[in-house]
Design an enzyme around this catalytic site. Structure first.
Site, PDB file in Angstrom:
ATOM      1  N   CYS A   1      54.569 122.770 107.012  1.00 42.89           N
ATOM      2  CA  CYS A   1      55.509 123.893 107.044  1.00 42.89           C
ATOM      3  C   CYS A   1      56.117 124.109 105.651  1.00 42.89           C
ATOM      4  O   CYS A   1      55.404 124.480 104.742  1.00 42.89           O
ATOM      5  CB  CYS A   1      56.571 123.642 108.117  1.00 42.89           C
ATOM      6  SG  CYS A   1      57.623 125.053 108.447  1.00 42.89           S
TER       7      CYS A   1
ATOM      8  N   HIS B   1      52.715 127.890 115.193  1.00 50.06           N
ATOM      9  CA  HIS B   1      53.260 127.171 114.051  1.00 50.06           C
ATOM     10  C   HIS B   1      53.581 125.735 114.472  1.00 50.06           C
ATOM     11  O   HIS B   1      53.889 125.463 115.630  1.00 50.06           O
ATOM     12  CB  HIS B   1      54.533 127.864 113.560  1.00 50.06           C
ATOM     13  CG  HIS B   1      55.038 127.329 112.258  1.00 50.06           C
ATOM     14  ND1 HIS B   1      54.413 127.595 111.056  1.00 50.06           N
ATOM     15  CD2 HIS B   1      56.092 126.524 111.959  1.00 50.06           C
ATOM     16  CE1 HIS B   1      55.071 126.991 110.083  1.00 50.06           C
ATOM     17  NE2 HIS B   1      56.086 126.327 110.606  1.00 50.06           N
TER      18      HIS B   1
ATOM     19  N   ASP C   1      50.662 131.770 114.933  1.00 48.14           N
ATOM     20  CA  ASP C   1      51.861 131.428 114.166  1.00 48.14           C
ATOM     21  C   ASP C   1      52.674 132.696 113.951  1.00 48.14           C
ATOM     22  O   ASP C   1      52.250 133.597 113.224  1.00 48.14           O
ATOM     23  CB  ASP C   1      51.457 130.820 112.824  1.00 48.14           C
ATOM     24  CG  ASP C   1      52.623 130.228 112.054  1.00 48.14           C
ATOM     25  OD1 ASP C   1      53.751 130.744 112.200  1.00 48.14           O
ATOM     26  OD2 ASP C   1      52.411 129.273 111.294  1.00 48.14           O
TER      27      ASP C   1
END
Length: 292
Positions: free
Chosen positions: A169, A261, A226
């Site tokens: 991330c 995500h 995502d």
């Protein structure tokens, strides 16, 4: 801040700055509160048997940066992997990743890159965490701290000629940038790191504009579902890589169509076991192919 956050924060001891201005004086114990402890019991747990594992301090220009290190016990000249955390800092998930890598023969080092700005493990509210810590961390500072971590690793059992990096991330974005910064890097693995975004004083360029400076190939792992990283950015990145220098052309982005995500974060509801395991194995193969 809501009332629950305020009540929780009031129970915490005050932050203590060391004499050179660092706030986080150690890596986190347990899982990040802001990440959602409710599902932490489902997380993968890797023991430290046969490993040298624990908290260390890494010298930097303005003090000592806390970090977590894991390596096979008694081994030297190890391939080194820098592990760059999500916004939640070096909590149990990141520490466990270091142990997983150490069992595979790596020296894994996860520096607490938010140490000057604050302690992410104290936060229960993600927007507050973003505003008070994450948004204040300069990219240039991160690159210097990663340089310091790699130098420390070379003096503590690592092979300076076999350096790699992986990140998740927020850390995935830093992987791309570090691959454009350090000519000694062998390879990187970026897990769903931001590619676009508007330039700012602390983040002067998005990843897409750094492709021309890539010095090491990067493997990207991105989720097709995502909500935070547009597939249009991934497509633009693929085009830019194909038109870039040798390290860019050698890079690759894999998309996992049904993954959201943070699909590797096994302690969160976003975890997708099949995709996470496939992407993890591809990452390990990638590092081997690149001499790590």
């Amino acid at each position: 801040m809501n009332d629950q956050d305020s009540q929780f924060d009031s129970l915490l001891p005050p932050l203590k700055l060391d004499r050179r201005g660092f706030i986080a004086t150690s890596v986190a114990a347990g899982f990040s509160l802001a990440a959602g402890q409710a599902v932490a019991q489902t997380a993968i747990a890797t023991d430290a048997a046969g490993l040298l594992a624990g908290k260390v301090d890494i010298p930097v220009a303005d003090g000592k940066m806390p970090a977590y290190r894991a390596a096979p016990q008694g081994k030297k000249n190890l391939p080194t992997l820098l592990v760059v955390s999500e916004i939640f800092g070096v909590h149990e998930y990141i520490q466990d990743i270091c142990r997983r890598l150490a069992h595979l023969g790596y020296l894994a080092v996860a520096p607490e890159l938010f140490a000057r700005q604050g302690d992410p493990s104290r936060y229960t509210n993600i927007p507050k965490l973003q505003a008070e810590i994450i948004s204040k961390v300069p990219d240039a500072q991160v690159q210097r701290d990663l340089d310091a971590a790699s130098a420390w690793a070379a003096e503590h059992g690592g092979d300076a000629g076999r350096l790699g990096i992986l990140g998740f991330c927020w850390g995935g974005r830093q992987v791309w940038l570090y691959a454009a910064h350090n000519p000694k890097l062998r390879a990187g693995a970026a897990w769903y790191g931001q590619l676009g975004g508007e330039p700012s004083e602390l983040k002067p360029r998005p990843v897409l504009s750094a492709v021309g400076d890539l010095k090491a190939p990067v493997l990207g792992a991105y989720g097709g579902k995502d909500a935070g990283i547009p597939l249009a950015d991934v497509d633009r990145m693929r085009v830019a890589l194909a038109q870039g220098p040798a390290a860019a052309k050698a890079s690759r982005i894999d998309i996992y169509p049904e993954a959201p995500h943070a699909f590797h974060a096994d302690y969160r509801p976003s975890y997708r076991k099949a995709e996470a395991e496939q992407a993890w194995q591809r990452m390990l193969d990638w590092f081997k192919q690149n001499g790590l």
